[in-house]
Scaffold this motif. Structure first.
Motif, PDB file in Angstrom:
ATOM      1  N   THR A 231       0.841  -1.200   0.000  1.00  0.00           N
ATOM      2  CA  THR A 231       0.000   0.000   0.000  1.00  0.00           C
ATOM      3  C   THR A 231       0.874   1.246   0.000  1.00  0.00           C
ATOM      4  N   ALA A 232       0.571   2.163  -0.903  1.00  0.00           N
ATOM      5  CA  ALA A 232       1.233   3.470  -0.931  1.00  0.00           C
ATOM      6  C   ALA A 232       0.163   4.531  -0.716  1.00  0.00           C
ATOM      7  N   PHE A 233       0.498   5.598  -0.002  1.00  0.00           N
ATOM      8  CA  PHE A 233      -0.505   6.623   0.284  1.00  0.00           C
ATOM      9  C   PHE A 233       0.120   8.001   0.405  1.00  0.00           C
ATOM     10  N   VAL A 234      -0.734   8.999   0.314  1.00  0.00           N
ATOM     11  CA  VAL A 234      -0.341  10.384   0.516  1.00  0.00           C
ATOM     12  C   VAL A 234      -1.427  11.072   1.338  1.00  0.00           C
ATOM     13  N   THR A 235      -1.024  11.917   2.278  1.00  0.00           N
ATOM     14  CA  THR A 235      -1.976  12.689   3.076  1.00  0.00           C
ATOM     15  C   THR A 235      -1.670  14.174   2.915  1.00  0.00           C
ATOM     16  N   TYR A 236      -2.710  14.975   2.987  1.00  0.00           N
ATOM     17  CA  TYR A 236      -2.530  16.428   2.929  1.00  0.00           C
ATOM     18  C   TYR A 236      -3.436  17.084   3.963  1.00  0.00           C
ATOM     19  N   LYS A 237      -2.859  17.952   4.777  1.00  0.00           N
ATOM     20  CA  LYS A 237      -3.618  18.728   5.737  1.00  0.00           C
ATOM     21  C   LYS A 237      -3.310  20.206   5.541  1.00  0.00           C
ATOM     22  N   GLU A 255       1.545  26.112   6.629  1.00  0.00           N
ATOM     23  CA  GLU A 255       0.158  25.692   6.795  1.00  0.00           C
ATOM     24  C   GLU A 255      -0.121  24.389   6.055  1.00  0.00           C
ATOM     25  N   ASN A 256       0.702  24.076   5.073  1.00  0.00           N
ATOM     26  CA  ASN A 256       0.509  22.880   4.257  1.00  0.00           C
ATOM     27  C   ASN A 256       1.314  21.720   4.845  1.00  0.00           C
ATOM     28  N   GLN A 257       0.611  20.695   5.270  1.00  0.00           N
ATOM     29  CA  GLN A 257       1.217  19.536   5.919  1.00  0.00           C
ATOM     30  C   GLN A 257       1.009  18.310   5.024  1.00  0.00           C
ATOM     31  N   VAL A 258       2.101  17.809   4.457  1.00  0.00           N
ATOM     32  CA  VAL A 258       2.042  16.696   3.507  1.00  0.00           C
ATOM     33  C   VAL A 258       2.751  15.486   4.092  1.00  0.00           C
ATOM     34  N   GLY A 259       2.195  14.315   3.882  1.00  0.00           N
ATOM     35  CA  GLY A 259       2.818  13.081   4.335  1.00  0.00           C
ATOM     36  C   GLY A 259       2.737  12.006   3.269  1.00  0.00           C
ATOM     37  N   PHE A 260       3.693  11.071   3.316  1.00  0.00           N
ATOM     38  CA  PHE A 260       3.731   9.952   2.382  1.00  0.00           C
ATOM     39  C   PHE A 260       4.003   8.675   3.165  1.00  0.00           C
ATOM     40  N   GLY A 261       3.650   7.549   2.585  1.00  0.00           N
ATOM     41  CA  GLY A 261       3.924   6.309   3.282  1.00  0.00           C
ATOM     42  C   GLY A 261       3.868   5.095   2.378  1.00  0.00           C
ATOM     43  N   LEU A 262       4.480   4.012   2.840  1.00  0.00           N
ATOM     44  CA  LEU A 262       4.485   2.742   2.131  1.00  0.00           C
ATOM     45  C   LEU A 262       4.399   1.620   3.156  1.00  0.00           C
ATOM     46  N   THR A 263       3.522   0.663   2.902  1.00  0.00           N
ATOM     47  CA  THR A 263       3.345  -0.487   3.787  1.00  0.00           C
ATOM     48  C   THR A 263       3.421  -1.776   2.980  1.00  0.00           C
ATOM     49  N   VAL A 264       4.180  -2.720   3.479  1.00  0.00           N
ATOM     50  CA  VAL A 264       4.261  -4.053   2.893  1.00  0.00           C
ATOM     51  C   VAL A 264       3.687  -5.044   3.898  1.00  0.00           C
ATOM     52  N   SER A 265       2.730  -5.879   3.451  1.00  0.00           N
ATOM     53  CA  SER A 265       2.025  -6.783   4.362  1.00  0.00           C
ATOM     54  C   SER A 265       2.214  -8.237   3.936  1.00  0.00           C
ATOM     55  N   TYR A 266       2.341  -9.102   4.927  1.00  0.00           N
ATOM     56  CA  TYR A 266       2.405 -10.542   4.690  1.00  0.00           C
ATOM     57  C   TYR A 266       1.437 -11.224   5.654  1.00  0.00           C
ATOM     58  N   SER A 267       0.529 -12.052   5.127  1.00  0.00           N
ATOM     59  CA  SER A 267      -0.472 -12.740   5.941  1.00  0.00           C
ATOM     60  C   SER A 267      -0.273 -14.250   5.858  1.00  0.00           C
TER      61      SER A 267
END
Length: 272
Positions: A231-237, A255-267
């Motif tokens: 999963t890849a994502f971006v957030t903006y506040k 005032e602009n708050q940006v975030g990014f992320g990456l998650t790797v999952s194994y089940s």
């Protein structure tokens, strides 16, 4: 960068388990074949975001997380900015339960421009959440939490996510609204007369509570198999109201708050 103790606590909180019940198959692949026991999901998470609320500099953090669900069920949709949650009411369209978040600190050694301002330690925010699916593809979620540690205020987050699956891909996007009481805003955005005198670049400021930010979160997930997903994502506040008017934000941040992320999952399946 956040301190080692902040990283350690975040990793500890992230490893708390959540028990998920069956979700609409539209939003998840077929469940891992297992007649009994549990499905364990191990995640590796990498996030990039503001060093502290209102900052224009970025911090990187990596941490593991772990969740459980009963065998034969599919994983519930979860937005990347959801708090860690545990449901005590879990129906097909309604979930209610407890939630928790970790908030990193604001430290002088990482942000030299803040000299004279009081440091803010990390905080944990336990609370409750409600999640509702008015339509098959639309999720509404609200969290209300109370801080302990770095701040002692009440905060609330509201979000709406449009979620759609396209083969192995799951795409979600939606708006966000955040609120905080005066205790919260004064901790992160306020400046006392003494702090202003010691710093020399900011003026005294005493903000009130209310809406602190508006924004949006978008994510895309890909299921490589029943076991592996990414999963890849971006957030903006966008900070608003008294939070945006803080001299800390105006002089040292954005005032602009940006975030990014990456998650790797194994089940994988587990039978005690």
């Amino acid at each position: 960068m956040r301190t080692a103790r902040s990283l350690a606590l975040l990793a500890f909180l992230a490893t708390g388990s959540t028990l998920a019940q069956a979700a609409d198959p539209l939003f998840a692949p077929e469940p891992i074949q297992s007649s009994s026991g549990w499905i364990v999901t191990v995640k590796g998470n990498l996030r990039v975001g503001p060093s502290y609320p209102g900052s224009d500099e970025f911090s990187f953090i990596g941490y593991p997380s772990l969740s459980f669900r009963r065998a034969g069920t599919v994983e519930r949709f979860s937005a990347p900015d959801d708090g860690l949650s545990f449901s005590f009411l879990d129906e097909s369209v309604l979930r209610v339960g407890v939630v928790g978040r970790f908030v990193g600190g604001r430290y002088l050694q990482d942000n030299r421009e803040l000299v004279g301002l009081e440091k803010v330690d990390w905080a944990v925010e336990p609370g409750v959440f409600v999640e509702y699916w008015p339509l098959d593809f639309l999720r509404a979620r609200a969290e209300i939490r109370r801080g302990f540690g770095g701040h002692e205020g009440f905060v609330a987050d509201f979000g709406l996510d449009a979620v759609q699956r396209f083969g192995a891909f799951t795409v979600s996007i939606g708006p966000r609204l955040a609120l905080g009481d005066s205790e919260f805003t004064r901790t992160y955005f306020g400046v006392t007369p003494l702090e202003a005198a010691l710093n020399g670049q900011v003026t005294p400021y005493r903000p009130s509570g209310g809406i602190t930010s508006v924004g949006a979160t978008g994510a895309i997930s890909y299921d490589w198999s029943q076991q592996w997903s990414t999963t890849a994502f971006v957030t903006y506040k966008r900070l608003v109201s008294d939070a945006a008017d803080s001299p800390i934000v105006e002089n040292f941040g954005s005032e602009n708050q940006v975030g990014f992320g990456l998650t790797v999952s194994y089940s994988f399946g587990y039978t005690p």
